[in-house]
Write an enzyme that holds these catalytic residues in place. Structure first.
Site: not given
Ligand code: F6R
Length: 615
Positions: A2, A27, A75, A484, A488, A507, A610
């Site tokens: 939010c 956000r 959110w 990672e 993504k 495994h 985010k």
């Molecule tokens: C994936 C992503 C999330 C953040 C996670 C932690 O691309 O951005 O997995 O890495 O939510 O966020 P922070 O780094 O802000 O604690």
């Protein structure tokens, strides 16, 4: 999660608020809404969906002139993403409007109390109760919104940033903060409130961090901050070092593309000024060398992409310091009985500095006497504030929901911490540390070279866009890179993707392979630990023999993979430990391109936000 904006001053409030929301939309984008105070009372508009929907409504029916406004981009937590659940929420009599970020845990009992008083609630949110409670309290405090807010906050449990306006005070916005982010922007004859500084950076760079359990009242000329009991509160003022242009797309189609392209600079900026007199100097650290010498164990806590950065760091930290290093998901650590003591250094990695799981995990560690060091990209956020020490990544604002440049700089910052510990503990000679730093200093140049592969990676993405599933494999530091890459792809292209340690395939996961299934392989440097390289070449052959389509990320000049690769993405040579700074980039580009090929919103993927400020 939010985004919140508040404004008082001479400008047209709705314009300032909507432009701030635009910058905070990363956000959350389930709904958006604004409320302004006008001569005729409150004017509130809100709409489910992205901010553009709200903007269409306002364009069709412009709002009156007003100097005071609040706005929210949501959110969803309590209640679905509907018009009714969109913020602001307005009190029963229409005189108080409230926006909120967080979760009010005792909302059910408050809701029942209000219902018993005959108040009808119009949404399923936890937020709405606050609007009604403020309305009830205001007459008993002579209409003083700050005092009403303090009284209401004392009744709330959970995490919240609340911002309110009332019809009868046209030049006042009041906000409260517990566990959710809120910063104040100090302007000339105008003041701002926001979840982060990007919302008001266009107007002022002077900001104030709000502490825990504080209430702030802004008018055009004043900022008054107290605790929940009304006592004056200590605050920290700071100047924002980046400008509005850094928070704009700057000619790129997507924030994610811009942020991928910014990685050479982000890494260079994170390394800037760390060497003094031929010694690594992390002067912002705030933990003495003596305290660091006492450290016998390291635990990294983080979530998502930041967790993968921590996994990579473990290989380097243990190698350089010989101090045992564990890496744990913050959401797991927090509800465990972990073995930490005053001789444990907990490293909390977070781009936003507001991730609730990480905040709670670091508090859990501190309660047991551990020293906590934050690696964070957001100055003044809760995680660095709650930690004993902080090392900032200088990645600049990261707006796209999928983390890219923050990830690379987290790895770099964690490496700096590892090298610093090695220096303090004497486990590496000064020239060995300088050698690694020199290699790190050359990484921006090599990252630039990887960015040249973009077109080739896009072509592969186009070919893979209809794949049912994509597997990623790697060994050593290439394993977290594989994780990672899979993360993504999941979050952006909504595809089934999984990362594995290549040695684990046999495994179980190898049973997943079907004819033509893409397997992306991160190949370690040939000149590094040869055994790793040999093993992964065998793994490529194993999957290829079972029909996989192999897409191999390998160093320039590594010819041994050629016979088994359907596609090769070349990256420059590097030492094994530094390779993640290069190998991750094609995977970021691949996910972005696949999502684009499928027509998805890359910067704002579905169901995500985010900054994950709820548990
Ligand atoms: C994936 C992503 C999330 C953040 C996670 C932690 O691309 O951005 O997995 O890495 O939510 O966020 P922070 O780094 O802000 O604690």
């Amino acid at each position: 999660m939010c985004g919140i904006v508040g404004y008082v001053g001479p400008r047209q409030a709705v314009d300032v608020v909507v432009s701030g929301l635009k910058r905070l939309e990363y956000r959350g984008y389930d709904s958006a809404g604004v409320a302004i105070v006008t001569a005729d009372g409150l004017d509130t508009r809100k709409k489910a969906g992205k901010l553009a929907n709200l903007q269409t409504i306002i364009a069709g029916d412009p709002m009156s002139l007003s100097s005071t406004g609040i706005g929210h981009t949501r959110w969803a937590t309590h209640g679905g993403p509907t018009d009714a659940n969109a913020h602001p929420h307005v009190s029963d009599d229409g005189t108080v409007a409230v926006i909120h970020n967080g979760i009010i845990e005792n909302f059910a009992e408050l809701r029942e109390e209000l219902t018993n008083l005959g108040i009808q609630l119009n949404s399923e949110t936890d937020t709405e109760v606050v609007a009604h409670l403020l309305q009830i309290v205001l007459p008993s405090v002579d209409g003083d919104l700050s005092e009403a807010m303090r009284r209401v906050c004392r009744r709330l449990s959970g995490a919240f940033t609340l911002v309110a306006v009332v019809a009868e005070h046209p030049d006042v916005v009041v906000a409260a903060r517990r566990n959710s982010p809120l910063v104040v922007g100090r302007g000339e004859g105008e003041n701002f409130l926001a979840s982060d500084v990007s919302a008001f950076i266009e107007y002022t760079r002077n900001a104030i961090e709000l502490g825990q359990d504080q209430v702030v009242c802004i008018t055009p000329s004043d900022i008054t901050i107290t605790d929940f009991d009304g006592n004056p509160a200590a605050t920290v003022e700071f100047e924002v070092t980046w400008d509005a242009a850094a928070a704009e797309r700057g000619g790129y189609e997507l924030f994610m593309l811009k942020e991928i392209a910014e990685q050479p600079k982000a890494v260079a900026d994170t390394l800037l000024g760390r060497m003094k007199d031929n010694r690594l100097n992390l002067d912002e650290l705030r933990i003495s060398e003596q305290e660091l010498r006492n450290i016998k164990k390291i635990v990294v806590i983080a979530c998502g992409t930041a967790y993968h950065a921590g996994m990579i760091a473990k290989y380097a930290i243990e190698h350089w310091t010989r101090i045992p290093c564990e890496v744990e998901l913050a959401s797991e650590f927090r509800y465990r009985d972990p073995i930490v003591s005053s001789e444990t250094l907990v490293i909390a990695i977070s781009q936003s500095g507001e991730t609730m799981d990480t905040i709670m995990a670091l508090r859990h560690a501190k309660d047991q006497g551990a020293k906590v060091l934050a690696i964070c990209n957001t100055r003044g956020a809760t995680i660095p504030r709650d930690s004993d020490a902080v090392l900032y990544t200088n990645a600049g604002p990261e707006i796209a929901v999928a983390s890219t440049k923050a990830f690379l700089t987290q790895v770099v910052a964690a490496y700096l911490v590892g090298l610093y510990l090695a220096q303090v503990h004497g486990t590496k000679y000064a020239d060995e540390i300088s050698d690694v730093l020199a290699q790190l200093a050359d990484m921006p140049r090599r990252i630039d070279l990887v960015l040249d592969t973009t077109e080739h990676v896009r072509k592969i993405a186009h070919e893979l866009r209809d794949a049912k599933s994509v597997l990623f494999i790697g060994r050593h530091v290439g394993y977290p890179v594989a994780l990672e890459g899979a993360l993504k792809l999941k979050e952006l292209a909504y595809m089934h993707a999984e990362g594995f340690a290549a040695g684990e395939l046999k495994h179980g996961p190898i049973a997943l392979l079907e004819e033509g299934m893409p397997v992306i392989v991160v190949v370690p440097p040939k000149t590094g630990r040869d055994v790793l390289h040999e093993k992964i070449v065998s793994n490529i052959q194993e999957v290829r023999a079972r029909g996989a389509r192999t897409i191999v990320i390998a160093e320039e000049g590594d010819e041994s993979v050629v016979p088994y690769a359907n596609d090769i993405i070349r990256i420059p040579e590097s030492p094994t430990l530094l390779q993640p700074l290069l190998a991750t980039i094609p995977l970021q580009i691949l996910a972005c391109a696949m999502a684009t090929a499928k027509g998805y919103d890359v910067d704002m993927p579905r169901n995500l936000a985010k900054s994950v400020t709820v548990e």
